[in-house]
Design a protein around this motif. Sequence first.
Motif, PDB file in Angstrom:
ATOM      1  N   MET A 287       4.689 -13.200   1.651  1.00 17.32           N
ATOM      2  CA  MET A 287       6.154 -13.183   1.596  1.00 17.32           C
ATOM      3  C   MET A 287       6.651 -13.361   0.165  1.00 17.32           C
ATOM      4  SD  MET A 287       8.287 -12.604   3.926  1.00 17.32           S
ATOM      5  CE  MET A 287       9.671 -11.845   3.136  1.00 17.32           C
ATOM      6  N   ASP A 288       5.990 -14.228  -0.601  1.00 18.57           N
ATOM      7  CA  ASP A 288       6.358 -14.401  -2.006  1.00 18.57           C
ATOM      8  C   ASP A 288       6.156 -13.113  -2.795  1.00 18.57           C
ATOM      9  OD1 ASP A 288       7.121 -17.006  -1.644  1.00 18.57           O
ATOM     10  OD2 ASP A 288       5.215 -17.847  -2.358  1.00 18.57           O
ATOM     11  N   LYS A 289       5.047 -12.429  -2.514  1.00 20.06           N
ATOM     12  CA  LYS A 289       4.759 -11.171  -3.200  1.00 20.06           C
ATOM     13  C   LYS A 289       5.821 -10.125  -2.877  1.00 20.06           C
ATOM     14  CE  LYS A 289       0.993  -7.823  -3.578  1.00 20.06           C
ATOM     15  NZ  LYS A 289      -0.338  -7.466  -3.062  1.00 20.06           N
ATOM     16  N   ALA A 290       6.201 -10.037  -1.602  1.00 20.51           N
ATOM     17  CA  ALA A 290       7.224  -9.073  -1.196  1.00 20.51           C
ATOM     18  C   ALA A 290       8.573  -9.426  -1.814  1.00 20.51           C
ATOM     19  CB  ALA A 290       7.335  -9.038   0.323  1.00 20.51           C
ATOM     20  N   ASN A 291       8.933 -10.706  -1.816  1.00 23.03           N
ATOM     21  CA  ASN A 291      10.209 -11.116  -2.415  1.00 23.03           C
ATOM     22  C   ASN A 291      10.231 -10.838  -3.906  1.00 23.03           C
ATOM     23  OD1 ASN A 291      11.526 -11.966  -0.105  1.00 23.03           O
ATOM     24  ND2 ASN A 291      10.690 -14.022  -0.228  1.00 23.03           N
ATOM     25  N   SER A 292       9.099 -11.055  -4.584  1.00 23.43           N
ATOM     26  CA  SER A 292       9.038 -10.774  -6.021  1.00 23.43           C
ATOM     27  C   SER A 292       9.208  -9.286  -6.295  1.00 23.43           C
ATOM     28  CB  SER A 292       7.715 -11.268  -6.595  1.00 23.43           C
ATOM     29  OG  SER A 292       7.645 -12.656  -6.519  1.00 23.43           O
ATOM     30  N   ARG A 293       8.527  -8.464  -5.514  1.00 22.55           N
ATOM     31  CA  ARG A 293       8.673  -7.018  -5.693  1.00 22.55           C
ATOM     32  C   ARG A 293      10.106  -6.574  -5.437  1.00 22.55           C
ATOM     33  NH1 ARG A 293       3.497  -4.189  -2.711  1.00 22.55           N
ATOM     34  NH2 ARG A 293       1.944  -4.767  -4.260  1.00 22.55           N
ATOM     35  N   PHE A 294      10.715  -7.116  -4.384  1.00 21.64           N
ATOM     36  CA  PHE A 294      12.090  -6.754  -4.054  1.00 21.64           C
ATOM     37  C   PHE A 294      13.038  -7.189  -5.157  1.00 21.64           C
ATOM     38  CE2 PHE A 294      16.137  -7.469  -1.786  1.00 21.64           C
ATOM     39  CZ  PHE A 294      16.339  -6.191  -1.305  1.00 21.64           C
ATOM     40  N   ARG A 295      12.841  -8.393  -5.667  1.00 25.66           N
ATOM     41  CA  ARG A 295      13.706  -8.908  -6.728  1.00 25.66           C
ATOM     42  C   ARG A 295      13.574  -8.061  -7.991  1.00 25.66           C
ATOM     43  NH1 ARG A 295      11.631 -13.638  -7.013  1.00 25.66           N
ATOM     44  NH2 ARG A 295      10.330 -13.207  -8.797  1.00 25.66           N
TER      45      ARG A 295
ATOM     46  N   VAL B 168      12.512  -6.569   3.833  1.00 25.39           N
ATOM     47  CA  VAL B 168      11.881  -6.705   2.513  1.00 25.39           C
ATOM     48  C   VAL B 168      10.414  -6.302   2.594  1.00 25.39           C
ATOM     49  CG1 VAL B 168      11.181  -8.385   0.775  1.00 25.39           C
ATOM     50  CG2 VAL B 168      13.487  -8.437   1.662  1.00 25.39           C
ATOM     51  N   LEU B 169       9.696  -6.728   3.638  1.00 27.70           N
ATOM     52  CA  LEU B 169       8.282  -6.365   3.783  1.00 27.70           C
ATOM     53  C   LEU B 169       8.124  -4.862   3.945  1.00 27.70           C
ATOM     54  CD1 LEU B 169       7.116  -9.247   6.112  1.00 27.70           C
ATOM     55  CD2 LEU B 169       6.299  -8.831   3.803  1.00 27.70           C
ATOM     56  N   ARG B 170       9.022  -4.247   4.710  1.00 24.44           N
ATOM     57  CA  ARG B 170       8.939  -2.807   4.937  1.00 24.44           C
ATOM     58  C   ARG B 170       9.335  -2.041   3.676  1.00 24.44           C
ATOM     59  NH1 ARG B 170      12.354  -2.450   9.216  1.00 24.44           N
ATOM     60  NH2 ARG B 170      10.678  -3.214  10.533  1.00 24.44           N
ATOM     61  N   PHE B 171      10.395  -2.492   2.996  1.00 24.65           N
ATOM     62  CA  PHE B 171      10.914  -1.792   1.816  1.00 24.65           C
ATOM     63  C   PHE B 171       9.925  -1.842   0.654  1.00 24.65           C
ATOM     64  CE2 PHE B 171      13.596  -1.567  -1.997  1.00 24.65           C
ATOM     65  CZ  PHE B 171      14.233  -0.365  -1.752  1.00 24.65           C
ATOM     66  N   THR B 172       9.269  -2.984   0.465  1.00 27.63           N
ATOM     67  CA  THR B 172       8.330  -3.119  -0.647  1.00 27.63           C
ATOM     68  C   THR B 172       6.939  -2.620  -0.302  1.00 27.63           C
ATOM     69  OG1 THR B 172       7.803  -5.380   0.017  1.00 27.63           O
ATOM     70  CG2 THR B 172       9.549  -5.078  -1.618  1.00 27.63           C
ATOM     71  N   ARG B 173       6.736  -2.196   0.932  1.00 30.55           N
ATOM     72  CA  ARG B 173       5.449  -1.687   1.412  1.00 30.55           C
ATOM     73  C   ARG B 173       4.330  -2.714   1.237  1.00 30.55           C
ATOM     74  NH1 ARG B 173       6.675   3.493  -1.772  1.00 30.55           N
ATOM     75  NH2 ARG B 173       8.049   4.590  -0.356  1.00 30.55           N
TER      76      ARG B 173
ATOM     77  N   ASP C 210       4.784  -0.623  10.882  1.00 29.90           N
ATOM     78  CA  ASP C 210       4.573  -0.776  12.322  1.00 29.90           C
ATOM     79  C   ASP C 210       3.693  -1.976  12.653  1.00 29.90           C
ATOM     80  OD1 ASP C 210       2.708   0.711  10.920  1.00 29.90           O
ATOM     81  OD2 ASP C 210       1.898   1.646  12.737  1.00 29.90           O
ATOM     82  N   GLU C 211       3.199  -2.694  11.651  1.00 35.69           N
ATOM     83  CA  GLU C 211       2.308  -3.825  11.898  1.00 35.69           C
ATOM     84  C   GLU C 211       2.863  -5.146  11.367  1.00 35.69           C
ATOM     85  OE1 GLU C 211      -1.458  -2.959  10.206  1.00 35.69           O
ATOM     86  OE2 GLU C 211      -1.744  -1.139  11.376  1.00 35.69           O
ATOM     87  N   ILE C 212       4.176  -5.335  11.360  1.00 32.92           N
ATOM     88  CA  ILE C 212       4.741  -6.583  10.839  1.00 32.92           C
ATOM     89  C   ILE C 212       4.623  -7.650  11.920  1.00 32.92           C
ATOM     90  CG2 ILE C 212       6.804  -7.725   9.995  1.00 32.92           C
ATOM     91  CD1 ILE C 212       7.669  -5.098   8.800  1.00 32.92           C
ATOM     92  N   PRO C 213       3.847  -8.693  11.671  1.00 30.89           N
ATOM     93  CA  PRO C 213       3.680  -9.741  12.679  1.00 30.89           C
ATOM     94  C   PRO C 213       4.872 -10.699  12.683  1.00 30.89           C
ATOM     95  CG  PRO C 213       2.348 -10.236  10.768  1.00 30.89           C
ATOM     96  CD  PRO C 213       2.985  -8.906  10.517  1.00 30.89           C
ATOM     97  N   ARG C 214       4.847 -11.642  13.637  1.00 32.23           N
ATOM     98  CA  ARG C 214       5.913 -12.637  13.725  1.00 32.23           C
ATOM     99  C   ARG C 214       5.796 -13.654  12.607  1.00 32.23           C
ATOM    100  NH1 ARG C 214       7.525 -17.070  17.204  1.00 32.23           N
ATOM    101  NH2 ARG C 214       5.333 -17.542  17.523  1.00 32.23           N
ATOM    102  N   GLU C 215       4.566 -13.894  12.129  1.00 32.90           N
ATOM    103  CA  GLU C 215       4.305 -14.817  11.035  1.00 32.90           C
ATOM    104  C   GLU C 215       3.448 -14.117   9.991  1.00 32.90           C
ATOM    105  OE1 GLU C 215       2.179 -18.068  12.655  1.00 32.90           O
ATOM    106  OE2 GLU C 215       3.924 -18.997  13.578  1.00 32.90           O
ATOM    107  N   VAL C 216       3.762 -14.336   8.728  1.00 35.79           N
ATOM    108  CA  VAL C 216       2.940 -13.841   7.624  1.00 35.79           C
ATOM    109  C   VAL C 216       2.642 -15.012   6.705  1.00 35.79           C
ATOM    110  CG1 VAL C 216       3.815 -11.476   7.685  1.00 35.79           C
ATOM    111  CG2 VAL C 216       4.946 -13.160   6.263  1.00 35.79           C
ATOM    112  N   SER C 217       1.642 -14.863   5.860  1.00 35.16           N
ATOM    113  CA  SER C 217       1.316 -15.946   4.935  1.00 35.16           C
ATOM    114  C   SER C 217       2.421 -16.065   3.888  1.00 35.16           C
ATOM    115  CB  SER C 217      -0.031 -15.691   4.263  1.00 35.16           C
ATOM    116  OG  SER C 217       0.065 -14.582   3.413  1.00 35.16           O
ATOM    117  N   CYS C 218       2.566 -17.256   3.357  1.00 35.11           N
ATOM    118  CA  CYS C 218       3.601 -17.504   2.347  1.00 35.11           C
ATOM    119  C   CYS C 218       3.331 -16.679   1.089  1.00 35.11           C
ATOM    120  CB  CYS C 218       3.664 -18.991   2.007  1.00 35.11           C
ATOM    121  SG  CYS C 218       4.384 -19.966   3.330  1.00 35.11           S
ATOM    122  N   GLU C 219       2.053 -16.464   0.750  1.00 34.89           N
ATOM    123  CA  GLU C 219       1.727 -15.664  -0.429  1.00 34.89           C
ATOM    124  C   GLU C 219       2.210 -14.228  -0.259  1.00 34.89           C
ATOM    125  OE1 GLU C 219      -0.767 -17.365   1.206  1.00 34.89           O
ATOM    126  OE2 GLU C 219      -0.926 -19.077  -0.132  1.00 34.89           O
TER     127      GLU C 219
END
Length: 148
Positions: free
Chosen positions: A89-97, A68-73, A78-87
């Motif tokens: 992730m919410d932004k990426a999920n909203s864009r994907f949805r 989802v993070l890669r698809f929504t840009r 190449d820089e996706i960390p093991r942890e991201v902020s909840c904001e």
Amino acid sequence: MFQRLSAAVFNASRLWRHGRHSSILVRPPWHFPTVQLPPSRLPGSGVGHFCSTVPTPKHFVSPMDRFVLRFTRTVKSDEIPREVSCETMDKANSRFRIGLMCVMMLFCMAGSVWAISQGKKSAAAHINSVQQQNRDRYARLKEQNKNE
């Protein structure tokens, strides 16, 4: 003094809990803990600002979250960390949805156009066959009337 302060705190919590200030964002003072930094630690002018002491909550990234993070840009691929902020992730999920809903709307519109065109073809074929059946029936009736 203590009684006035405790009464004010009680009233603030009561109003906040019952939602009487839904149009105005009123929160009790203990809802977000703040600390005033000394002017030497602040960027810019020496005016004191309030900063939150609550750490940013983190979200552990799963393989689907990485997609989802890669698809929504939202984050570089190449820089996706093991942890991201909840904001984030919410932004990426909203864009994907939102994107998924747009694709579903396009498929729905295409299916509707296809169903309408198939219905028109079927109706045209059905009308022709009904008209042909009526012609045949009247032709048979005419022949029967002539034979009698």
